[in-house]
Write a protein that holds these residues in place. Sequence first.
Motif, mmCIF file in Angstrom:
data_model
loop_
_atom_site.group_PDB
_atom_site.id
_atom_site.type_symbol
_atom_site.label_atom_id
_atom_site.label_comp_id
_atom_site.label_asym_id
_atom_site.label_seq_id
_atom_site.Cartn_x
_atom_site.Cartn_y
_atom_site.Cartn_z
ATOM 1 N N GLN A 190 0.831 -1.206 0.000
ATOM 2 C CA GLN A 190 0.000 0.000 0.000
ATOM 3 C C GLN A 190 0.868 1.261 0.000
ATOM 4 N N ALA A 191 1.953 1.234 0.746
ATOM 5 C CA ALA A 191 2.819 2.406 0.861
ATOM 6 C C ALA A 191 3.507 2.768 -0.451
ATOM 7 N N THR A 192 3.722 1.799 -1.327
ATOM 8 C CA THR A 192 4.439 2.064 -2.585
ATOM 9 C C THR A 192 3.533 2.058 -3.820
ATOM 10 N N ALA A 193 2.273 1.719 -3.664
ATOM 11 C CA ALA A 193 1.373 1.536 -4.816
ATOM 12 C C ALA A 193 1.314 2.750 -5.743
ATOM 13 N N LYS A 194 1.305 3.939 -5.169
ATOM 14 C CA LYS A 194 1.134 5.134 -6.014
ATOM 15 C C LYS A 194 2.372 5.474 -6.846
ATOM 16 N N TYR A 195 3.484 4.806 -6.599
ATOM 17 C CA TYR A 195 4.708 5.091 -7.345
ATOM 18 C C TYR A 195 4.871 4.217 -8.580
ATOM 19 N N TYR A 196 3.915 3.345 -8.820
ATOM 20 C CA TYR A 196 3.975 2.440 -9.966
ATOM 21 C C TYR A 196 2.845 2.745 -10.930
ATOM 22 N N GLY A 197 3.122 2.556 -12.222
ATOM 23 C CA GLY A 197 2.105 2.736 -13.242
ATOM 24 C C GLY A 197 1.146 1.559 -13.273
ATOM 25 N N LYS A 198 0.139 1.676 -14.107
ATOM 26 C CA LYS A 198 -0.875 0.621 -14.224
ATOM 27 C C LYS A 198 -0.617 -0.302 -15.406
ATOM 28 N N GLU A 199 0.305 0.085 -16.303
ATOM 29 C CA GLU A 199 0.573 -0.704 -17.499
ATOM 30 C C GLU A 199 2.061 -1.021 -17.596
ATOM 31 N N GLY A 200 2.400 -1.883 -18.537
ATOM 32 C CA GLY A 200 3.803 -2.234 -18.760
ATOM 33 C C GLY A 200 4.195 -3.488 -18.015
ATOM 34 N N GLN A 201 5.491 -3.748 -18.005
ATOM 35 C CA GLN A 201 6.001 -4.939 -17.329
ATOM 36 C C GLN A 201 5.896 -4.781 -15.821
ATOM 37 N N LYS A 202 5.706 -5.914 -15.153
ATOM 38 C CA LYS A 202 5.661 -5.880 -13.693
ATOM 39 C C LYS A 202 7.048 -5.560 -13.152
ATOM 40 N N SER A 203 7.057 -4.742 -12.136
ATOM 41 C CA SER A 203 8.301 -4.356 -11.490
ATOM 42 C C SER A 203 8.621 -5.342 -10.377
ATOM 43 N N ILE A 204 9.731 -5.128 -9.712
ATOM 44 C CA ILE A 204 10.109 -5.961 -8.574
ATOM 45 C C ILE A 204 9.067 -5.789 -7.469
ATOM 46 N N ASP A 205 8.733 -6.862 -6.821
ATOM 47 C CA ASP A 205 7.815 -6.846 -5.686
ATOM 48 C C ASP A 205 8.433 -5.942 -4.615
ATOM 49 N N PRO A 206 7.704 -4.941 -4.115
ATOM 50 C CA PRO A 206 8.293 -4.039 -3.121
ATOM 51 C C PRO A 206 8.718 -4.752 -1.839
ATOM 52 N N VAL A 207 8.027 -5.814 -1.464
ATOM 53 C CA VAL A 207 8.428 -6.570 -0.273
ATOM 54 C C VAL A 207 9.770 -7.250 -0.530
ATOM 55 N N VAL A 208 9.940 -7.827 -1.702
ATOM 56 C CA VAL A 208 11.216 -8.454 -2.059
ATOM 57 C C VAL A 208 12.321 -7.397 -2.083
ATOM 58 N N PHE A 209 12.031 -6.251 -2.664
ATOM 59 C CA PHE A 209 13.003 -5.152 -2.733
ATOM 60 C C PHE A 209 13.512 -4.777 -1.342
ATOM 61 N N PHE A 210 12.601 -4.551 -0.411
ATOM 62 C CA PHE A 210 13.018 -4.146 0.935
ATOM 63 C C PHE A 210 13.645 -5.296 1.715
ATOM 64 N N LYS A 211 13.235 -6.520 1.429
ATOM 65 C CA LYS A 211 13.886 -7.662 2.078
ATOM 66 C C LYS A 211 15.334 -7.784 1.610
ATOM 67 N N ILE A 212 15.567 -7.571 0.320
ATOM 68 C CA ILE A 212 16.931 -7.614 -0.209
ATOM 69 C C ILE A 212 17.793 -6.569 0.495
ATOM 70 N N LEU A 213 17.256 -5.367 0.652
ATOM 71 C CA LEU A 213 18.021 -4.314 1.308
ATOM 72 C C LEU A 213 18.212 -4.586 2.798
ATOM 73 N N LEU A 214 17.244 -5.239 3.414
ATOM 74 C CA LEU A 214 17.399 -5.641 4.812
ATOM 75 C C LEU A 214 18.542 -6.651 4.942
ATOM 76 N N VAL A 215 18.617 -7.600 4.015
ATOM 77 C CA VAL A 215 19.717 -8.566 4.000
ATOM 78 C C VAL A 215 21.043 -7.827 3.855
ATOM 79 N N GLY A 216 21.084 -6.845 2.978
ATOM 80 C CA GLY A 216 22.301 -6.051 2.801
ATOM 81 C C GLY A 216 22.689 -5.316 4.070
ATOM 82 N N TYR A 217 21.701 -4.734 4.731
ATOM 83 C CA TYR A 217 21.961 -4.011 5.974
ATOM 84 C C TYR A 217 22.490 -4.954 7.054
#
Length: 196
Positions: free
Chosen positions: A41-68
């Motif tokens: 919900q927090a990131t929904a407005k930053y993505y368009g409605k068409e085109g290729q699917k982007s990275i799952d925001p949960v996966v994105f933040f989990k990856i960065l958590l692993v990095g941290y």
Amino acid sequence: MQGKKEFTPQLFYDLNLDRLVPFDNYYRTIQRELSFDFLYQATAKYYGKEGQKSIDPVVFFKILLVGYLNNINSDRALIRYCSNCLDVRLFLGYDLNEDLPWHSTISRTRQLLGEEVFLELFRQVLSLCVKKGMVQGRRQAVDSAFIKANASMDSLVEKEVLEDASAYVNELEENSEYKVTSTRKKLVEQHHNANS
């Protein structure tokens, strides 16, 4: 008689990633204890409605958590680390035969969200970890001075971790191959204002 280990990779394996990672693994514990669903919900407005699917925001933040958690401040090194670790793959929801996102996807997603939004959401993720006792203190000791405080140790730990998040994000940006120019920053801000 001295043994000599020979290795011949099998053509097919009967493996289950879930079976390979111990139940008490740290990343399994994070997965059980924390919900990152608020990120959709927090990131929904930053993505368009068409085109290729982007990275799952949960996966994105989990990856960065692993990095941290592992003090990895390079997108390229972070994706390489995540690809090589069975427990991290399970945490991210990527099976053995699935490719993780490209390192450039990590940089570009940070740019899409913009520095302020990204940092605020990353701090929320770290705050969840601190509240459950899964992250304590900073990534590395910087100063060992004693400080008299009127706050509980838990709130001090959370404050340190959240302040350290900014330093970590700055390190990621410095090491990124995709630098954010002032023009790009303005475009991101315009995009955010248009979607507000």
